[in-house]
Design a protein around this motif. Sequence first.
Motif, PDB file in Angstrom:
ATOM      1  N   VAL A   1       0.854  -1.192   0.000  1.00  0.00           N
ATOM      2  CA  VAL A   1       0.000   0.000   0.000  1.00  0.00           C
ATOM      3  C   VAL A   1       0.890   1.242   0.000  1.00  0.00           C
ATOM      4  CG1 VAL A   1      -1.789   1.275   1.240  1.00  0.00           C
ATOM      5  CG2 VAL A   1      -1.818  -1.223   1.228  1.00  0.00           C
ATOM      6  N   VAL A   2       0.606   2.166  -0.893  1.00  0.00           N
ATOM      7  CA  VAL A   2       1.366   3.413  -0.987  1.00  0.00           C
ATOM      8  C   VAL A   2       0.687   4.466  -0.114  1.00  0.00           C
ATOM      9  CG1 VAL A   2       2.218   5.216  -2.538  1.00  0.00           C
ATOM     10  CG2 VAL A   2       2.079   2.842  -3.331  1.00  0.00           C
ATOM     11  N   ILE A   3       1.466   5.091   0.766  1.00  0.00           N
ATOM     12  CA  ILE A   3       0.944   6.144   1.647  1.00  0.00           C
ATOM     13  C   ILE A   3       1.685   7.431   1.317  1.00  0.00           C
ATOM     14  CG2 ILE A   3       0.511   6.865   4.018  1.00  0.00           C
ATOM     15  CD1 ILE A   3       0.731   3.924   4.837  1.00  0.00           C
ATOM     16  N   ARG A   4       0.990   8.353   0.720  1.00  0.00           N
ATOM     17  CA  ARG A   4       1.604   9.630   0.347  1.00  0.00           C
ATOM     18  C   ARG A   4       1.498  10.623   1.485  1.00  0.00           C
ATOM     19  NH1 ARG A   4       0.110  12.264  -5.245  1.00  0.00           N
ATOM     20  NH2 ARG A   4       1.735  13.643  -4.443  1.00  0.00           N
ATOM     21  N   SER A   5       2.471  11.512   1.537  1.00  0.00           N
ATOM     22  CA  SER A   5       2.441  12.608   2.504  1.00  0.00           C
ATOM     23  C   SER A   5       3.053  13.832   1.846  1.00  0.00           C
ATOM     24  CB  SER A   5       3.223  12.238   3.771  1.00  0.00           C
ATOM     25  OG  SER A   5       4.573  11.973   3.455  1.00  0.00           O
ATOM     26  N   GLY A   6       2.879  14.966   2.481  1.00  0.00           N
ATOM     27  CA  GLY A   6       3.447  16.189   1.926  1.00  0.00           C
ATOM     28  C   GLY A   6       2.429  16.991   1.139  1.00  0.00           C
ATOM     29  N   ARG A   7       2.960  17.794   0.236  1.00  0.00           N
ATOM     30  CA  ARG A   7       2.122  18.745  -0.490  1.00  0.00           C
ATOM     31  C   ARG A   7       1.133  18.036  -1.416  1.00  0.00           C
ATOM     32  NH1 ARG A   7       4.526  23.973  -3.778  1.00  0.00           N
ATOM     33  NH2 ARG A   7       2.530  24.988  -4.187  1.00  0.00           N
ATOM     34  N   TRP A   8      -0.089  18.550  -1.431  1.00  0.00           N
ATOM     35  CA  TRP A   8      -1.134  17.977  -2.273  1.00  0.00           C
ATOM     36  C   TRP A   8      -1.008  18.507  -3.695  1.00  0.00           C
ATOM     37  CZ3 TRP A   8      -6.301  15.780  -0.769  1.00  0.00           C
ATOM     38  CH2 TRP A   8      -6.246  15.163   0.487  1.00  0.00           C
ATOM     39  N   SER A   9      -1.321  17.637  -4.650  1.00  0.00           N
ATOM     40  CA  SER A   9      -1.357  18.074  -6.043  1.00  0.00           C
ATOM     41  C   SER A   9      -2.698  18.750  -6.335  1.00  0.00           C
ATOM     42  CB  SER A   9      -1.157  16.881  -6.975  1.00  0.00           C
ATOM     43  OG  SER A   9      -2.235  15.966  -6.845  1.00  0.00           O
TER      44      SER A   9
ATOM     45  N   LEU B   1     -10.295  16.798  -6.626  1.00  0.00           N
ATOM     46  CA  LEU B   1     -11.088  15.624  -6.246  1.00  0.00           C
ATOM     47  C   LEU B   1     -11.739  15.823  -4.877  1.00  0.00           C
ATOM     48  CD1 LEU B   1      -8.799  12.662  -7.375  1.00  0.00           C
ATOM     49  CD2 LEU B   1     -11.116  13.098  -8.177  1.00  0.00           C
ATOM     50  N   LEU B   2     -10.987  16.389  -3.956  1.00  0.00           N
ATOM     51  CA  LEU B   2     -11.529  16.630  -2.615  1.00  0.00           C
ATOM     52  C   LEU B   2     -12.702  17.604  -2.671  1.00  0.00           C
ATOM     53  CD1 LEU B   2     -11.157  16.168   0.455  1.00  0.00           C
ATOM     54  CD2 LEU B   2      -9.641  18.150   0.467  1.00  0.00           C
ATOM     55  N   ARG B   3     -12.578  18.640  -3.462  1.00  0.00           N
ATOM     56  CA  ARG B   3     -13.674  19.617  -3.585  1.00  0.00           C
ATOM     57  C   ARG B   3     -14.928  18.980  -4.187  1.00  0.00           C
ATOM     58  NH1 ARG B   3      -9.232  23.055  -4.904  1.00  0.00           N
ATOM     59  NH2 ARG B   3      -9.007  24.716  -3.349  1.00  0.00           N
ATOM     60  N   THR B   4     -14.740  18.203  -5.239  1.00  0.00           N
ATOM     61  CA  THR B   4     -15.907  17.564  -5.874  1.00  0.00           C
ATOM     62  C   THR B   4     -16.556  16.543  -4.938  1.00  0.00           C
ATOM     63  OG1 THR B   4     -14.403  15.983  -6.926  1.00  0.00           O
ATOM     64  CG2 THR B   4     -15.064  17.894  -8.222  1.00  0.00           C
TER      65      THR B   4
ATOM     66  N   ILE C   1      -8.987   9.292  -3.965  1.00  0.00           N
ATOM     67  CA  ILE C   1      -7.728   9.789  -3.376  1.00  0.00           C
ATOM     68  C   ILE C   1      -7.154   8.614  -2.583  1.00  0.00           C
ATOM     69  CG2 ILE C   1      -6.646  11.675  -2.083  1.00  0.00           C
ATOM     70  CD1 ILE C   1      -9.245  13.240  -2.364  1.00  0.00           C
ATOM     71  N   ASN C   2      -6.694   7.621  -3.294  1.00  0.00           N
ATOM     72  CA  ASN C   2      -6.398   6.320  -2.691  1.00  0.00           C
ATOM     73  C   ASN C   2      -5.062   6.262  -1.959  1.00  0.00           C
ATOM     74  OD1 ASN C   2      -8.806   5.475  -3.857  1.00  0.00           O
ATOM     75  ND2 ASN C   2      -7.786   4.727  -5.712  1.00  0.00           N
ATOM     76  N   GLU C   3      -4.179   7.216  -2.201  1.00  0.00           N
ATOM     77  CA  GLU C   3      -2.849   7.153  -1.602  1.00  0.00           C
ATOM     78  C   GLU C   3      -2.696   8.089  -0.405  1.00  0.00           C
ATOM     79  OE1 GLU C   3      -0.081   7.880  -4.723  1.00  0.00           O
ATOM     80  OE2 GLU C   3      -0.480   5.968  -5.734  1.00  0.00           O
ATOM     81  N   ARG C   4      -3.797   8.655   0.048  1.00  0.00           N
ATOM     82  CA  ARG C   4      -3.793   9.508   1.246  1.00  0.00           C
ATOM     83  C   ARG C   4      -4.609   8.839   2.340  1.00  0.00           C
ATOM     84  NH1 ARG C   4      -0.280  14.067   0.849  1.00  0.00           N
ATOM     85  NH2 ARG C   4      -0.246  14.684  -1.338  1.00  0.00           N
ATOM     86  N   SER C   5      -4.142   8.969   3.572  1.00  0.00           N
ATOM     87  CA  SER C   5      -4.910   8.428   4.688  1.00  0.00           C
ATOM     88  C   SER C   5      -6.127   9.307   4.954  1.00  0.00           C
ATOM     89  CB  SER C   5      -4.035   8.347   5.939  1.00  0.00           C
ATOM     90  OG  SER C   5      -3.651   9.642   6.349  1.00  0.00           O
TER      91      SER C   5
END
Length: 328
Positions: free
Chosen positions: A38-46, A52-55, A103-107
């Motif tokens: 499982v990939v867990i991204r952190s840091g600045r959002w693209s 996607l978050l807004r929609t 947004i599958n790579e963010r917790s």
Amino acid sequence: ELDLTEEPVDFTIPRLHLTESITDFSSSDIESLKSEGVVIRSGRWSKEEENLLRTNFKDFQSLFGVYDTQILLGLVRPYKYKFENLRKFLKVKHFYVRLGKDINERSLSSIYMKARDTFSPFKKGKECTSSDVASIILLQKRYGCNWSLIGQKLKINSVDCYKIYIQNKMPCLKGKWSKTEVIQLISAIKSVENGSDLSTVNLKRISWDKVSELVPTRNSYQCRSEWRNNQSKIYKRISYQKWNKSHSAKLIILLKNKFKFREEYLINWSEVYKYFKSVVHSENALKRKWCIIKFNVPNEYKMNFSKTLDFCFKKYNKYIIAINQENF
């Protein structure tokens, strides 16, 4: 009233969101997830993730008819509904999972905190377009770091102007300076000093912020360090002597007999440095030489300053005798 009936999601929930919890993962959980691939991204959002978050947030509001962002994101205590009902509503409607759709790579915790930061009505910041960013960078070159003036001209909060500039300015390079950067530095110093002789440049009086504005790939600290350590020696044409034991003996004589400092913290290094201008390039360099001398004193940390000087005086005695003390 809130509808508390179960409403399953119509998409596959990724492995990272199966817990449907906004609490942070422990280190053991992160290791187990990574072992599963499982990939867990952190840091600045693209920008894609932010869109996607807004929609997702707008879709949830329109789907269930709850448009109060303060209630959904827990920014205030719910005044319309009971707290228990609201928690149950968010659970049965799978609010956090719907918020993190695609947004599958963010917790879920990072998605939730990003949503709070993005949709908070208490946030005073302003979303800036690319033209705003370009105008902020242009005005910064013209007015420097006068962010209040830049904010007045663009009708944007000065703090937001500064943050936008920091996020979008050209990043500083590290490591060895290129020839073009050195040329830019020298021309920048000439323009800031109004074409004066570079051998008379005063490190303390020159505005290194203005110099760094003309050297886009370096900051003010890098410009100052490069000029002080490398380029200034070329223009001053000073050939420093190599430090030897006679210089160490001279320093000991000055500290013990000439100035008679009782404690080390009382040493006026600017006065002592006047006797070593042809040997070291700064007061700090002279301090480092003294630290090297002290380092060779056994159990120096147990001695006071006068005993340390006495030991050094005995150690460098033959060099001290050779020095003509009348020069001091």
